[in-house]
Design an enzyme around this catalytic site. Structure first.
Site: not given
Ligand code: GLN
Length: 536
Positions: A18, A57, A152, A357, A384, A388, A408, A510, A512
């Site tokens: 809402l 998600y 609950i 991501g 981020c 990379q 990674e 970040h 943003e």
């Molecule tokens: N996966 C990447 C890291 O851990 C970037 C993380 C992100 O985009 N917030 O460094």
């Protein structure tokens, strides 16, 4: 606790979604504009300690505060509306409440007592609410309770509210959000769901003071009278909340309905001066009357759920307004980009942003998009993981290191140009262990970043485990990709740029998260400006 602090609780009934977060932020904005220092807190009834471990998600974006809290995205709305920073204390989950009570039990703090939901869990909840009122920093604390009345899992929160209403009668009020649906076949608005929802609150001992009714049609006097009568609230406390074309209209709509005045009246506070919303209104006027527009591609792997990139899309609104420009965000799924369709997907874009991501899904689409932006002189902004990927793309296609990657994704890459941070190597727990929160960054005075910020030392929020691998920095710089921002204490590379490109900036942090209506983020403003120039 300070007696002067007032508490406003915001609950929701009938259905989720809402817009409690936006109503809370709008009310806070109005109170702030009347000169009351106000903060907002979100209580989330799930058992995760924080949303940091949640897949976007599930709950949309994870918002990060200066002090490194991973929080619900509503905290982003609070900061964007109020231009006031939030912190760990503004975000509480059931998981955190229980963790703290269980820690106390193990320490022996309750020795001899049976530890129970009432009073131990409810005391812990009350403490978390009152902590914000403690040092007198805020006149008003608005606490939003996640979930819908009757769930609950939110019962202990409602019980804590009941206790506070009793203990501090004159300092607390409850605003309940409900839905007044329109039945097309009957041609009528229906109040019954609202009545039932208030009844349910009453069963828990809580009488709401104000009802904010979400509706698609005007609430006429008859309907308002009916709701007031059956729900034991005064007529002026039935507030209509109509769908708005932008969330930034909501404070003005709430002002028309006098939500702020009713709240102050009920809290026995003076209305002080009329709220000064001139700059807010200018923002909306400019937002609705742009002089130009640009198309920006947002490349990410969660684009089906736009809430996953909430702060980015809001930052584009702020930056667009400050450039008198409408930013049309084209959401592009990184998994769907390949060699065959890349030109079709990306042609006509005035700028390309590659989103943050985790993990390998959609990586190659991101890298291909960056190659396209770099080779075609399209303004590029990488955030981020996006930054990379820009480093990986440059290593592969300019330095010629075909195998270059982030550890990674490819642990045994011959050129690990993005690598795990030293202090992350010994970390095994996933929750709350990333490099989180605000860190300083020193800018090169010749950089595009410096031009944007117009200052040498900035402070930006992080959420990552991997970083630019310093071992290769000299090679990159020789080949034309420069580290233009570094952490002054550790030397970590925080910003990369390609000076020969019209606007190619990657940030490890970040930006943003820090963009607000009052202070659009400098890098977003500069990126949109570059997109406008590119369009010309
Ligand atoms: N996966 C990447 C890291 O851990 C970037 C993380 C992100 O985009 N917030 O460094």
């Amino acid at each position: 606790m300070s007696n002067s602090t007032k508490y406003v609780f915001v609950t929701g009934g009938v259905t989720s979604s809402l817009g409690k977060g936006i109503i809370s932020a709008s009310l806070a904005k109005l109170l702030q504009a009347r000169g009351y220092s106000t903060t907002i807190q979100k209580l989330d009834p799930y058992i995760n300690i924080d949303p940091g471990t949640l897949n976007p998600y599930e709950h949309g974006e994870c918002f990060v505060t200066d002090d490194g809290a991973e929080t619900d995205l509503d905290l982003g709305h609070y900061e964007r509306f109020l231009n006031v920073r939030t912190s760990q204390a503004n975000s509480v989950t059931t998981g955190r409440i229980y963790q703290s009570v269980i820690d106390k039990e193990r320490r022996g703090d309750y020795l001899g007592k049976t530890v129970q939901v009432i009073p131990h869990i409810t005391d812990e909840i009350k403490e978390r609410i009152q902590i914000l009122g403690k040092n007198g920093e805020y006149d008003i604390v608005i606490t939003e309770i996640g979930g819908t009345i009757g769930d609950i899992e939110s019962l202990p929160y409602v019980e804590a509210v009941r206790q506070m209403m009793w203990e501090e009668e004159n300092n607390c009020i409850v605003i309940h959000l409900t839905l007044v649906p329109y039945l097309a076949a009957a041609g009528e608005l229906k109040t019954k769901p609202t009545q039932h929802s208030v009844k349910q609150l009453l069963e828990f001992g809580v009488q709401p003071d104000i009802l904010v009714c979400r509706t698609e049609h005007e609430l006429d006097l008859n309907i308002r009278r009916k709701i007031a009568k059956f729900c034991n609230v005064s007529m002026n406390a039935v507030i209509e909340s109509r769908d708005a074309s932008t969330i930034y209209d909501v404070p003005l709509l709430m002002q028309e309905e006098e939500l702020d005045k009713v709240v102050l009246e009920k809290l026995q506070l003076t209305t002080r001066t009329a709220p000064n919303l001139d700059s807010w209104k200018d923002f909306i006027t400019n937002f609705k009357n742009p002089e130009t527009e640009v198309n920006i591609g947002l490349i990410g792997k969660y684009v089906e759920l736009k809430d996953s990139y909430k702060s980015i899309s809001e930052a584009f609104i702020h930056a667009g307004v400050s450039n008198k420009c409408r930013v049309n965000v084209k959401w592009i799924h990184s998994e769907k980009i390949n060699d065959d369709n890349i030109v079709d997907e990306l042609k006509g874009l005035d700028g390309i942003l590659v989103a943050p991501g985790f993990g390998s899904r959609g990586i190659s689409g991101k890298i291909q998009s960056i190659k396209y932006a770099r080779e075609n002189n399209v303004p590029f902004f990488g955030i981020c993981l996006g930054m990379q990927c820009a480093v990986i793309e440059y290593a592969r296609n300019v330095l010629g290191w075909a195998d270059a990657h982030s550890t990674e994704i490819a642990e045994d890459s011959k050129y690990p140009v993005i690598d795990i941070m030293e202090e992350q190597k010994k970390v095994s727990d996933k929750g709350g262990t990333m490099r989180l929160g605000a860190y300083k960054c020193q800018l090169k005075s010749t950089s595009k970043a410096y031009l944007a910020y117009n200052t040498e030392v900035i402070n930006e929020r992080h959420r990552h485990r991997y970083e630019f691998n310093d071992k290769y920095l000299a090679d990159f710089e020789k080949a034309g990709m420069i580290a233009t921002g570094k952490n002054p204490d550790t030397g970590l590379v925080e910003i990369i740029e390609i000076p020969s490109h019209p606007w190619f900036v990657g940030a490890q942090f970040h930006p943003e998260y820090k963009s607000t209506v009052a202070c659009p983020h400098p890098l977003f403003v500069a990126f949109v400006k570059a997109a406008i120039e590119n369009k010309k």
